[in-house]
Write an enzyme that holds these catalytic residues in place. Structure first.
Site, PDB file in Angstrom:
ATOM      1  N   GLY A  69      -2.015   4.897   6.191  1.00 53.65           N
ATOM      2  CA  GLY A  69      -2.674   5.005   4.892  1.00 53.65           C
ATOM      3  C   GLY A  69      -1.683   5.262   3.778  1.00 53.65           C
ATOM      4  O   GLY A  69      -0.585   5.774   3.999  1.00 53.65           O
TER       5      GLY A  69
ATOM      6  N   LYS B 240       8.698   1.291  11.990  1.00 54.21           N
ATOM      7  CA  LYS B 240       8.844   1.693  13.410  1.00 54.21           C
ATOM      8  C   LYS B 240       9.515   0.610  14.248  1.00 54.21           C
ATOM      9  O   LYS B 240      10.181   0.903  15.233  1.00 54.21           O
ATOM     10  CB  LYS B 240       7.480   2.031  14.004  1.00 54.21           C
ATOM     11  CG  LYS B 240       6.595   0.819  14.022  1.00 54.21           C
ATOM     12  CD  LYS B 240       5.151   1.081  14.266  1.00 54.21           C
ATOM     13  CE  LYS B 240       4.377  -0.161  13.920  1.00 54.21           C
ATOM     14  NZ  LYS B 240       3.602  -0.109  12.728  1.00 54.21           N
TER      15      LYS B 240
ATOM     16  N   ASP C 245       2.435  -1.206  19.566  1.00 51.69           N
ATOM     17  CA  ASP C 245       2.685  -0.341  18.406  1.00 51.69           C
ATOM     18  C   ASP C 245       2.925   1.104  18.887  1.00 51.69           C
ATOM     19  O   ASP C 245       3.896   1.756  18.493  1.00 51.69           O
ATOM     20  CB  ASP C 245       1.465  -0.414  17.468  1.00 51.69           C
ATOM     21  CG  ASP C 245       1.556   0.550  16.312  1.00 51.69           C
ATOM     22  OD1 ASP C 245       2.209   0.224  15.313  1.00 51.69           O
ATOM     23  OD2 ASP C 245       0.966   1.648  16.411  1.00 51.69           O
TER      24      ASP C 245
ATOM     25  N   VAL D  75       6.502   7.137  12.484  1.00 54.01           N
ATOM     26  CA  VAL D  75       5.599   7.567  13.558  1.00 54.01           C
ATOM     27  C   VAL D  75       4.520   8.465  12.965  1.00 54.01           C
ATOM     28  O   VAL D  75       4.821   9.431  12.268  1.00 54.01           O
ATOM     29  CB  VAL D  75       6.360   8.361  14.656  1.00 54.01           C
ATOM     30  CG1 VAL D  75       5.401   8.789  15.767  1.00 54.01           C
ATOM     31  CG2 VAL D  75       7.497   7.552  15.227  1.00 54.01           C
TER      32      VAL D  75
ATOM     33  N   THR E  20       0.827  -1.210   0.000  1.00 48.79           N
ATOM     34  CA  THR E  20       0.000   0.000   0.000  1.00 48.79           C
ATOM     35  C   THR E  20       0.863   1.263   0.000  1.00 48.79           C
ATOM     36  O   THR E  20       0.692   2.150  -0.843  1.00 48.79           O
ATOM     37  CB  THR E  20      -0.897  -0.005   1.264  1.00 48.79           C
ATOM     38  OG1 THR E  20      -1.544  -1.264   1.313  1.00 48.79           O
ATOM     39  CG2 THR E  20      -1.909   1.101   1.237  1.00 48.79           C
TER      40      THR E  20
ATOM     41  N   LYS F 135       7.532  -9.527  -3.907  1.00 49.33           N
ATOM     42  CA  LYS F 135       7.549 -10.976  -3.644  1.00 49.33           C
ATOM     43  C   LYS F 135       7.158 -11.738  -4.896  1.00 49.33           C
ATOM     44  O   LYS F 135       7.734 -12.748  -5.231  1.00 49.33           O
ATOM     45  CB  LYS F 135       6.520 -11.271  -2.537  1.00 49.33           C
ATOM     46  CG  LYS F 135       7.139 -11.360  -1.166  1.00 49.33           C
ATOM     47  CD  LYS F 135       6.211 -12.140  -0.227  1.00 49.33           C
ATOM     48  CE  LYS F 135       6.477 -11.718   1.190  1.00 49.33           C
ATOM     49  NZ  LYS F 135       5.387 -11.090   1.854  1.00 49.33           N
TER      50      LYS F 135
ATOM     51  N   LYS G 122       6.426   3.654  18.782  1.00 44.05           N
ATOM     52  CA  LYS G 122       6.411   5.026  18.261  1.00 44.05           C
ATOM     53  C   LYS G 122       6.845   6.022  19.347  1.00 44.05           C
ATOM     54  O   LYS G 122       7.574   6.971  19.077  1.00 44.05           O
ATOM     55  CB  LYS G 122       5.019   5.358  17.731  1.00 44.05           C
ATOM     56  CG  LYS G 122       4.665   4.528  16.483  1.00 44.05           C
ATOM     57  CD  LYS G 122       3.196   4.583  16.152  1.00 44.05           C
ATOM     58  CE  LYS G 122       2.862   3.772  14.900  1.00 44.05           C
ATOM     59  NZ  LYS G 122       1.422   3.572  14.719  1.00 44.05           N
TER      60      LYS G 122
ATOM     61  N   VAL H 105      14.867  19.835  -5.737  1.00 48.85           N
ATOM     62  CA  VAL H 105      16.163  19.203  -5.457  1.00 48.85           C
ATOM     63  C   VAL H 105      17.203  19.462  -6.546  1.00 48.85           C
ATOM     64  O   VAL H 105      18.362  19.109  -6.394  1.00 48.85           O
ATOM     65  CB  VAL H 105      16.019  17.677  -5.205  1.00 48.85           C
ATOM     66  CG1 VAL H 105      15.025  17.416  -4.113  1.00 48.85           C
ATOM     67  CG2 VAL H 105      15.632  16.915  -6.453  1.00 48.85           C
TER      68      VAL H 105
END
Ligand code: HSE
Length: 429
Positions: free
Chosen positions: A303, A106, A202, A133, A14, A46, A206, A34
């Site tokens: 997301g 993380k 989790d 985070v 994702t 994979k 963080k 840049v």
């Protein structure tokens, strides 16, 4: 004009898909910032034949990580695989091969960040991890750059969207934890194995990362006390509301003099505190600096596109450093000696829900215990329990010492009028 920057990506799930979308969709703006173009030249996947909801030249895909890590043309590695193995070894190899690394991982950053940062410095490479985070909130950059002039004394974070979604639903619908968790799993908001989220692990990872940067101390995961949300009842939430509080899973990192404490626990937070209104899967990080005072940063914690935004911002930073020749020059953040705060040094308010015998003198016995340890009470509220001849007593203390509160709790366990200590919450705001 600098030669184009070549990027190898490990993973095309994702978030990886989001990175490709942003790099390809914002080519012109990125090049202007840049001074050259950025090209994703190889991507580790994979399954080479998998259908993808993005068009990518199949010649860029490989299932052999060496094609990326050993490609001398590749300048930067973006790791979006997650998990410790094999990501950590891939990142180390990338650094040894002189490639800058950007990770959203993380777990790797919280558990092995120091080792990787030292290797990055030695290899004169950048290591960036903004997306590790609070996905789309630029909180790492805010702490390292924005607040570099200040002395941060407190960081409070809602840094896990799954648990915030569950608690928001429990609060809005008066629903029980188990029912909301099941619904969240059915809708795909919570993992089928929700352990890492609901047990606070989790969030703990963080908070380890945030505390380390915020306090410049080598905070390790084992320094944290961690409690998850599985014990929270709908009664706790309803009583909290009645007294003007919302229950949130808060990561709290605080500094007192030269000592620090980092924890994750369900916390009652005053309704008028900005963290109380952070609902659903959103994340927020509240930062208190001695000079700046109160600040808060709010946004999506996960997301595809929010997380990819942070990763590509890291890519822009790496590219700017390449132009200036300053890669790998950021100091490792942990230059202060680590001293952990003792219970005697931690002060906060507490919420207690006690089930007690409903007879004369009980309240006096209970308040005497608080008085014995010099814990002053802000409010006391009593409600008869309809199903058995007992009463629920809800107490909010004034700011009290954690060591004193531990003694209060120990005494309550031995006091025959207290049938059960139903809940204890730290109170903030
Ligand atoms: N599982 C995390 C959360 C998202 O629920 O916020 C990734 O860090």
């Amino acid at each position: 004009m600098m030669k184009p920057i070549k990027v190898g990506m490990l993973g095309l799930g994702t978030v990886g898909t989001g990175v490709v979308r942003i790099v390809e969709g914002h080519q012109e703006d990125l090049a202007r910032q840049v001074g050259t173009s950025i090209e994703i030249t190889r991507v580790l996947v994979k399954n080479l034949d998998k259908e993808r909801n993005i068009s990518i030249d199949s010649s860029k895909l490989t299932d052999n990580v060496d094609d990326i890590l050993n490609d001398p043309e590749i300048d930067v590695i973006i790791e979006v695989l997650g998990g410790i193995d094999p990501s950590k070894e891939y990142l180390k190899t990338a650094l040894r091969n002189g490639k800058h690394i950007i990770t959203a991982n993380k777990d790797v950053v919280a558990l092995h960040g120091t080792e990787l940062m030292e290797l990055a410095e030695k290899s004169k490479c950048d290591m960036m991890y903004e997306a590790s985070v609070a996905g789309g909130i630029p909180i790492i950059r805010t702490l390292t750059d924005g607040f570099s002039s200040d002395r941060i004394t407190k960081i409070m974070g809602i840094v896990n969207g799954t648990t915030n979604y569950i608690l928001t639903k429990m609060s809005q619908e008066g629903a029980a934890y188990g029912d909301v968790l099941k619904e969240a799993q059915d809708l795909g908001y919570a993992e089928s194995d929700p352990t890492s989220d609901v047990e606070g692990l989790d969030a703990a990872r963080k908070m380890t990362i945030l505390a380390k940067i915020g306090f410049n101390v080598n905070v390790e995961l084992s320094d944290l006390t961690v409690k998850g949300i599985a014990q929270i009842t709908k009664e706790d939430i309803a009583y909290g509301k009645k007294l003007g509080y919302e229950v949130k899973l808060l990561g709290i990192a605080e500094r007192k003099d030269d000592s620090i404490s980092v924890s994750v626990q369900p916390t009652m937070i005053k309704l008028n505190h900005p963290l109380a209104s952070v609902g659903g899967v959103y994340n927020a990080v509240y930062v208190y600096g001695e000079a700046v005072g109160e600040t808060m940063f709010y946004g999506p914690g996960a997301g595809e596109m929010p997380t990819a935004t942070s990763i590509v911002a890291d890519l822009v930073s790496v590219a700017k450093n390449m132009r200036l020749g300053t890669n790998g020059s950021k100091l490792p953040p942990a230059y202060r000696v680590k001293k952990l705060i003792t219970d005697e040094q931690i002060d906060s308010k507490y919420f207690l829900l006690l089930n007690v015998a409903d007879k004369a003198g009980v309240l006096a016995r209970i308040t005497q215990v608080f008085a014995d340890y010099e814990v002053s009470l802000e409010s006391v509220f009593q409600q008869p329990n309809a199903t058995n001849p007992s009463a629920e007593i809800i107490v909010i203390t004034h700011i009290a010492n954690k060591a004193a509160m531990n003694k209060v709790m120990a005494d309550f366990k031995n006091l025959e009028v207290v049938r059960e200590i139903r809940s204890v919450y730290r109170v903030e705001g």
